[in-house]
Design a protein around this motif. Structure first.
Motif, short mmCIF file in Angstrom:
data_model
loop_
_atom_site.label_atom_id
_atom_site.label_comp_id
_atom_site.label_asym_id
_atom_site.label_seq_id
_atom_site.Cartn_x
_atom_site.Cartn_y
_atom_site.Cartn_z
N LYS A 276 9.84 8.52 -0.94
CA LYS A 276 10.90 8.19 0.00
C LYS A 276 11.62 7.15 -0.51
CE LYS A 276 8.83 9.82 4.27
NZ LYS A 276 8.28 9.54 5.75
N ARG A 277 12.20 7.26 -1.51
CA ARG A 277 13.09 6.21 -2.23
C ARG A 277 14.39 6.73 -2.84
NH1 ARG A 277 10.64 5.41 -8.72
NH2 ARG A 277 10.39 7.87 -8.91
N LEU A 278 15.22 5.89 -2.79
CA LEU A 278 16.60 5.88 -3.25
C LEU A 278 16.58 5.25 -4.71
CD1 LEU A 278 18.38 5.87 -0.01
CD2 LEU A 278 17.92 7.91 -1.27
N TYR A 279 17.42 5.69 -5.68
CA TYR A 279 17.59 4.98 -6.83
C TYR A 279 18.72 4.14 -6.59
CZ TYR A 279 14.20 8.40 -8.54
OH TYR A 279 12.91 9.30 -8.67
N GLU A 280 18.27 2.72 -6.17
CA GLU A 280 19.51 2.21 -5.65
C GLU A 280 20.54 1.31 -7.17
OE1 GLU A 280 21.61 -0.34 -2.78
OE2 GLU A 280 20.59 1.43 -2.91
N THR A 281 19.54 1.09 -7.93
CA THR A 281 20.18 0.61 -9.06
C THR A 281 19.51 1.03 -10.36
OG1 THR A 281 18.95 -1.48 -9.43
CG2 THR A 281 20.61 -1.91 -7.99
N LEU A 282 20.10 0.49 -11.68
CA LEU A 282 19.43 0.89 -13.01
C LEU A 282 17.87 0.80 -12.96
CD1 LEU A 282 22.27 -0.26 -15.17
CD2 LEU A 282 21.75 2.11 -14.83
N PHE A 283 17.45 -0.43 -12.34
CA PHE A 283 16.03 -0.72 -12.49
C PHE A 283 15.23 -0.78 -10.98
CE2 PHE A 283 18.52 -4.59 -12.77
CZ PHE A 283 17.66 -5.49 -11.95
N ALA A 284 15.81 -0.62 -10.28
CA ALA A 284 15.38 -0.80 -8.75
C ALA A 284 15.54 0.39 -7.47
CB ALA A 284 15.93 -1.92 -8.03
N ASP A 285 14.46 0.25 -6.83
CA ASP A 285 14.33 1.47 -5.82
C ASP A 285 14.57 0.76 -4.51
OD1 ASP A 285 13.55 3.47 -7.87
OD2 ASP A 285 11.36 2.62 -7.45
N LYS A 286 15.24 1.72 -3.58
CA LYS A 286 15.50 1.30 -2.19
C LYS A 286 14.25 1.97 -1.27
CE LYS A 286 19.25 0.92 1.13
NZ LYS A 286 20.64 1.01 1.27
N TYR A 287 13.83 1.35 -0.51
CA TYR A 287 12.87 1.96 0.74
C TYR A 287 13.35 1.70 1.71
CZ TYR A 287 9.55 2.98 -3.42
OH TYR A 287 9.32 3.44 -4.27
N VAL A 288 13.42 2.47 2.80
CA VAL A 288 13.86 2.25 4.17
C VAL A 288 12.55 2.21 5.30
CG1 VAL A 288 15.36 2.66 6.33
CG2 VAL A 288 16.17 2.78 3.86
N GLY B 186 9.70 2.37 -9.71
CA GLY B 186 8.31 3.17 -9.58
C GLY B 186 7.03 2.43 -9.43
N SER B 187 7.49 0.97 -8.84
CA SER B 187 6.31 0.16 -8.86
C SER B 187 6.42 -0.48 -7.29
CB SER B 187 6.49 -0.91 -9.82
OG SER B 187 7.26 -1.86 -9.32
N GLU C 299 0.83 -1.25 0.04
CA GLU C 299 -0.04 -0.12 0.05
C GLU C 299 0.59 0.98 0.20
OE1 GLU C 299 -2.49 -0.71 3.42
OE2 GLU C 299 -3.84 -1.97 2.32
N ILE C 300 2.04 1.29 0.73
CA ILE C 300 2.97 2.40 0.80
C ILE C 300 3.61 2.53 -0.56
CG2 ILE C 300 4.94 3.12 2.04
CD1 ILE C 300 3.92 1.93 4.50
N ILE C 301 4.37 1.40 -1.06
CA ILE C 301 5.46 1.52 -2.29
C ILE C 301 4.54 1.73 -3.51
CG2 ILE C 301 7.08 0.14 -3.49
CD1 ILE C 301 8.03 -0.51 -0.63
N PRO C 302 4.81 2.34 -4.34
CA PRO C 302 5.81 3.41 -4.56
C PRO C 302 5.44 4.72 -3.78
CG PRO C 302 4.63 3.49 -6.61
CD PRO C 302 3.93 2.50 -5.92
N SER C 303 6.67 5.23 -3.25
CA SER C 303 6.51 6.68 -2.63
C SER C 303 7.84 7.58 -3.02
CB SER C 303 6.42 6.18 -1.13
OG SER C 303 7.63 6.04 -0.45
#
Length: 285
Positions: A201-213, A237-238, A195-199
């Protein structure tokens, strides 16, 4: 020894903060480069940091500036090996920028056009991800596909949860440096994450993935030390999740506090306890 071109000791002190506090690292690199404007390798680290925190426009501007500056620096151009490495890293940073902007066809073509500079990097997963995004997977052989490839091509929540079991104390019997505590409410947490993601509060960790804490007190251990945070990696973005695990050194990263879920569990336990006392008092089953 400090020179007018670089200060390896000083720049080296900044580097670890890319992971633990990238916003601080970006400012520190900016300050450093004002004093050492010809340290082209550090510019690459600065651009990478800007990409991680989502400042894509600024990253592109800096990349264009440093490429123009380096191409006019006769002293730098004489070091052919250094120029080659710089060109390789610059190409990768440009690919990161295109990836952050979710320009999949353009970044795929950029890879093809700059193959000599990018061939040393392991980009197979990202290229597959690009092909998925612009519908070009018809001839791909998935028979021997691993977990990440399967999730890129045909995402499954069920497979994510199965993959996450290696980080659950209640399910995993193999040595693992990152384990959630016994009783960690994975199903409840998973529902909240979806329900929370995407938001933002993300970091662009790799070329195709986001990192959330996420903060969840005493949620698990990393290298046998109790942690109050865990990270989640999701496709760009998903809310299609790739992996999650407890993690240290997250207090300076953007995070979402999930301790309310823990408090809900505590309140439910207290309520049940009162009911049990009532039942015992009046001998009810």
């Amino acid at each position: 020894m400090e020179t007018k071109y670089f200060n390896k000791l000083e720049s080296g002190k900044i580097y670890p903060f890319i992971k633990t506090d990238p916003f601080y690292a970006a400012q520190a690199y900016e300050d450093y480069l004002e004093r050492y404007p010809n340290d082209y390798y550090v510019y690459i680290q600065y651009i990478h940091t800007l990409n991680i925190i989502g400042k894509t426009k600024e990253a592109l501007e800096v990349l264009e500036q440093v490429k123009a500056s380096s191409s006019n620096n006769e002293h730098f151009l004489q070091a052919k090996d250094r120029v080659k490495v710089f060109n390789q890293m610059s190409a990768l940073k440009k690919l990161e920028i295109l990836a952050n902007e979710e320009k999949y066809e353009e970044s795929y073509q950029f890879y093809l056009d700059n193959f000599e500079d990018l061939k040393e990097y392991n980009l197979a997963a990202y290229l597959l991800y690009c092909q998925k995004k612009f519908g070009n997977l018809e001839n791909y052989d998935f028979e021997e596909a691993g977990y990440l490839t399967r999730q890129i091509t045909n995402y499954s929540d069920k497979e994510f949860l199965s993959h996450t079991e290696k980080h659950l104390s209640d399910c995993n019997n193999e040595p693992n440096d990152n384990l959630f505590v016994s009783g960690f409410p994975i199903k409840k947490i998973f529902k909240a994450l979806k329900e929370i993601i995407p938001s933002d509060k993300r970091l662009y960790e790799t070329l195709f993935a986001d990192k959330y804490v996420f903060k969840y007190s005493e949620c698990g251990r990393e290298k046998n030390k109790i942690q109050d945070y865990f990270i989640v990696i999701a496709f760009r973005g998903s809310n299609e999740l790739i992996t999650m695990c407890p993690s240290a050194n997250c207090q300076n990263l953007p995070y979402t506090d999930l301790n309310y879920l823990n408090h809900e569990s505590e309140q439910k336990t207290k309520t049940l306890s009162q009911i049990e006392k009532f039942n015992r008092r009046y001998k009810r089953n």
